[in-house]
Design a protein around this motif. Sequence first.
Motif, PDB file in Angstrom:
ATOM      1  N   PHE A  60      -6.846 -10.011  -2.484  1.00 15.69           N
ATOM      2  CA  PHE A  60      -5.439  -9.991  -2.887  1.00 15.69           C
ATOM      3  C   PHE A  60      -4.565 -10.245  -1.666  1.00 15.69           C
ATOM      4  N   PRO A  61      -3.442 -10.945  -1.865  1.00 14.08           N
ATOM      5  CA  PRO A  61      -2.570 -11.280  -0.723  1.00 14.08           C
ATOM      6  C   PRO A  61      -1.881 -10.037  -0.159  1.00 14.08           C
ATOM      7  N   ASP A  62      -1.276 -10.243   1.007  1.00 15.56           N
ATOM      8  CA  ASP A  62      -0.601  -9.147   1.690  1.00 15.56           C
ATOM      9  C   ASP A  62       0.612  -8.610   0.934  1.00 15.56           C
ATOM     10  N   ARG A  63       1.036  -9.333  -0.093  1.00 13.94           N
ATOM     11  CA  ARG A  63       2.143  -8.824  -0.922  1.00 13.94           C
ATOM     12  C   ARG A  63       1.758  -7.488  -1.571  1.00 13.94           C
ATOM     13  N   PHE A  64       0.455  -7.271  -1.684  1.00 15.40           N
ATOM     14  CA  PHE A  64      -0.057  -6.028  -2.250  1.00 15.40           C
ATOM     15  C   PHE A  64      -0.354  -5.071  -1.094  1.00 15.40           C
ATOM     16  N   SER A  65       0.292  -3.943  -1.112  1.00 11.83           N
ATOM     17  CA  SER A  65       0.057  -2.951  -0.068  1.00 11.83           C
ATOM     18  C   SER A  65       0.011  -1.569  -0.717  1.00 11.83           C
ATOM     19  N   GLY A  66      -0.476  -0.612   0.054  1.00  7.01           N
ATOM     20  CA  GLY A  66      -0.600   0.709  -0.523  1.00  7.01           C
ATOM     21  C   GLY A  66      -0.423   1.801   0.489  1.00  7.01           C
ATOM     22  N   HIS A  67      -0.538   2.991  -0.031  1.00  6.72           N
ATOM     23  CA  HIS A  67      -0.402   4.165   0.832  1.00  6.72           C
ATOM     24  C   HIS A  67      -1.109   5.327   0.151  1.00  6.72           C
ATOM     25  N   VAL A  78       3.948  -3.855  -4.635  1.00  8.91           N
ATOM     26  CA  VAL A  78       3.814  -5.304  -4.736  1.00  8.91           C
ATOM     27  C   VAL A  78       5.177  -5.911  -4.452  1.00  8.91           C
ATOM     28  N   ASN A  79       5.233  -6.787  -3.445  1.00  9.19           N
ATOM     29  CA  ASN A  79       6.467  -7.468  -3.067  1.00  9.19           C
ATOM     30  C   ASN A  79       6.518  -8.871  -3.650  1.00  9.19           C
TER      31      ASN A  79
END
Lengths: 114, 109
Positions: A60-67, A78-79
Motif C-alpha cells: 500500500f502507498p505511503d498515503r496509508f499510515s497508522g499509529h 488515509v490521505n
Amino acid sequence: DAGVTQSPTHLIKTRGQQVTLRCSPKSGHDTVSWYQQALGQGPQFIFQYYEEEERQRGNFPDRFSGHQFPNYSSELNVNALLLGDSALYLCASSLAGQTTYEQYFGPGTRLTVT
Amino acid sequence: QKEVEQNSGPLSVPEGAIASLNCTYSDRGSQSFFWYRQYSGKSPELIMFIYSNGDKEDGRFTAQLNKASQYVSLLIRDSQPSDSATYLCAVNPDDKIIFGKGTRLHILP
C-alpha cells in the motif's frame, strides 16, 4: 470479554480528503493489523502494529499510515483519498509471541469515497 | 508473489449434505492456516485453524491440511442454511496473513 471494536461504522468522504479510522483490540491482545477489503475480494493486508511501531507492511502507498497507542488501540489514516479507496476497512487483533497466529476481526468501517 | 487460491463459486449444496471447500497456497514456508466465514456485509469470523498435517475436527467442521501438496480444505457436515456465506482461506507465511478471495457457499433448503 470485549471483542475488537471499530469506529465509525460508515463514512463518506470526498476525493482528496483525509480520513482516520479507529480500532480497539480484543481484551488481552497487543497487536493490531489493518486490512482493506474491496467488494468481492479477500482482505488485503495493509500493515501491522506492535509495541507502537509498524512491524509489517503490505503493498500500500505511503498515503496509508497508522499509529498504535500505549493502550494498544490503533488508528489508520488515509490521505488524498481516491475513488479506489472505497472499501471495507477491517482491523484484526492478535497476541504477539504465540506460536499460533489467530487474528480476530472487528466489524469494520465501510468507507465510501465520492 | 505469495498467493492463496480458492474457487469463487458459488458452491451449492443441499441441506444436510457435506460441503467441501478447497484452497491452495504458493508459499511452502507457510506454517498456519485459517478458515474464516464471512456473511454478506459483515466482517470475517474465524471458524477453524490448523498447523499440522492431517485433520482437525471441531463440531460440524473439519479442516484438512496437506503441506506436501500445499492444499487446505474445509468440510462442513450436515450443512445448514445458516452456513450460507463466503468462506475465506488464509495462510501466514510470515507475520502477516494472506487471504484468498473466498468461496461463496449456498446451502439449498
